[in-house]
Design an enzyme around this catalytic site. Sequence first.
Site, mmCIF file in Angstrom:
data_model
loop_
_atom_site.group_PDB
_atom_site.id
_atom_site.type_symbol
_atom_site.label_atom_id
_atom_site.label_comp_id
_atom_site.label_asym_id
_atom_site.label_seq_id
_atom_site.Cartn_x
_atom_site.Cartn_y
_atom_site.Cartn_z
ATOM 1 N N ASN A 155 0.856 -1.188 0.000
ATOM 2 C CA ASN A 155 0.000 0.000 0.000
ATOM 3 C C ASN A 155 0.889 1.235 0.000
ATOM 4 O OD1 ASN A 155 -1.788 2.093 0.490
ATOM 5 N ND2 ASN A 155 -3.041 0.908 1.907
ATOM 6 N N ASP A 178 -1.537 -1.060 -4.086
ATOM 7 C CA ASP A 178 -1.761 -0.180 -5.231
ATOM 8 C C ASP A 178 -0.516 -0.095 -6.117
ATOM 9 O OD1 ASP A 178 -0.042 1.550 -3.762
ATOM 10 O OD2 ASP A 178 -1.761 2.476 -2.771
ATOM 11 N N GLY A 189 -5.890 -2.799 0.000
ATOM 12 C CA GLY A 189 -5.303 -1.475 -0.164
ATOM 13 C C GLY A 189 -4.008 -1.402 -0.941
ATOM 14 N N ASP A 223 -7.386 4.426 -0.816
ATOM 15 C CA ASP A 223 -7.963 3.113 -0.498
ATOM 16 C C ASP A 223 -9.471 3.075 -0.688
ATOM 17 O OD1 ASP A 223 -5.440 2.340 0.125
ATOM 18 O OD2 ASP A 223 -5.759 2.121 2.284
ATOM 19 N N ASP A 243 -5.979 -13.751 -20.135
ATOM 20 C CA ASP A 243 -6.730 -14.604 -19.222
ATOM 21 C C ASP A 243 -7.663 -15.545 -19.994
ATOM 22 O OD1 ASP A 243 -7.610 -15.112 -16.414
ATOM 23 O OD2 ASP A 243 -9.510 -14.334 -17.151
ATOM 24 N N GLU A 297 -3.374 -18.213 -21.157
ATOM 25 C CA GLU A 297 -3.663 -19.166 -20.079
ATOM 26 C C GLU A 297 -4.521 -20.316 -20.608
ATOM 27 O OE1 GLU A 297 -5.795 -19.230 -15.677
ATOM 28 O OE2 GLU A 297 -6.669 -18.081 -17.312
#
Length: 610
Positions: A123, A151, A149, A129, A322, A351
């Site tokens: 964080n 980032d 939180g 947040d 993905d 994937e």
Amino acid sequence: MNFSFSQIKKIEPPNWWIGMKGDTLQIMFYGLDLGSYTPSVLYSGVKLNEYHIADSPNYIFLDLYISPKTIAGEVEITFSKDEGKSVLKHAYPLFSRDDSDINYVGFDSSDVVYLISPDRFSNGNPNIDVQEGLKEATVDRSQDYARHGGDIKGIINHLDYIYEMGFTAIWPTPLLTNDMQEQSYHGYAMTNFYEVDPRFGSMEDYVLLSRKSRDLGIKLLMDQVVNHCGIEHWWMSDLPFSDWINFQYQFENRNHISVTNHRRTINQDIYASQADKDLMNDGWFVPSMPDLNQNNSFMATYLIQNSIWWIEKLHLGGIRQDTYPYSDKSFMAKWAGAIMQQYPNFNIVGEEWSYNPLLVRYWQQGADNADGYSSNLKTTMDFPLQRTLVTSLKESETLESGLIKLYEGLANDFAYYDPQSIMLFGDNHDMDRIFTQLGEDLIKTKMAMAFILLAPRIPQIYYGTEILLQTSDKPGDHGLIRSDFPGGWQNDKVSGFTEEGLTKEQKEMQQYLKKILNFRKNNNTIHQGKTIHFAPEDGIYVLFRTLLDEMVILILNKNEKAIDLDLSRFMEINIKGKRFFSLLDDEEVELQTILRLEHKGCMILYTNSN
């Protein structure tokens, strides 16, 4: 005459660049009753080829031709109706390409990819947040599936750590807006394909992450999703066409939505029923993730342009796509082909979560598929060898179990067009930590990671593997699999970044990986060398990597007691009398006929002509 700018709510892509290989661009405009307007374009070198009215009256799609001689600037796009009494205007930016001579070299076998779940890594800016107006507006580190939180700033703050560990590429899981009611932390249910989630930071933060990474020689991979979006995506309340998503009629009439059967083999199965094919391709991934219909030409163009936009915006070093086999496979070939045509030295990893190497090989470009399918995809994920590696280290040694399975698993490389371009890993954000998979056995975990880093593959390591994060308390729990990296939050009493509070085993593992990673970073023998391995005997497996006069030897030894390794059967590699350095204990070794292995574990030997 009435001029209005506020009526246009969405413009995607929000800008483009001059000097791209393709000379056409399709822009989606969204706003109240836009379909009733007639567009026109005024800019030297830019021509409106055609425009398209959608099924919804609030969309209009513009096809632009952009001449190679066009200069950067703002294209004046005008929408008018009622004989010019109502006019909307937009200045569409065409940018010069930053460092247009950059070759956009993608990740390859010279790299090691560090996979990060951003919400759980660090964080760096607690002030962002909680964001007013977003549906999940709380942070609770005590809950596995809540936002914690982490980032973009947190990743930037620890790029030096990533560099010093020896990683050369980072793959953060998705950072785009996920305005979902719950579990928005993971990022895979995007609600805006052109916006950074403000709880992760800003677009400027994302660009800064890319630039600072490049300054350290670290490539940035972007985790993208073309199969689905989140149910809260902005367009779900007003879909442009009647076939924008699969099972759209059912969705709009609040009927039952079919979820995919997850039968990915239908892409290769010559006996597959049409019913199974349709459900696999068209079914939603989960009820909260609508399946995008890539057979709609506007959707297909949208997704291709979106990927190219992010490559150009961030100077990406790769894409991880993905749920690769869930999308329409002909579209996926077109998507990858368009990217590789624009950036010939780029790379994409898809994937395919299958333990069958025949299914994995199908997706790699160059495979001689019986149906003639050509994917344009250079890199796939090696789920088969990952599973085999874990199994081989856990099993007892017999003629048919243990290390023989690893030997035979690597022997499957004959099926692949380019095995060295496949990505191998011990774990990832969807499976139990490798330390847990191996029964929290430090020696076996070290052996597994040594093989991953020295095998002919592109290695990927999940954040926290270096400090033995584990999931044994709740095996299979995705929230726990994506645990917080200790030291990433203020007031953490334990820190993986500084070693403060780490156990002896954690420190040992971290230094072990750091040593191998930095050794690997500049070792062309591992990046490009020929691979030769010998069938395991007496619980010992030996793998050689050779390049000209250079050599790296990996010895995996499962014997609990000291044992003498007879070197006579390795003499075809011309090792007798040669001096090697032992990487892990900094000793020099001259190989003759016998090599004493004092401990269970691994040994890494290498020649050094310098």
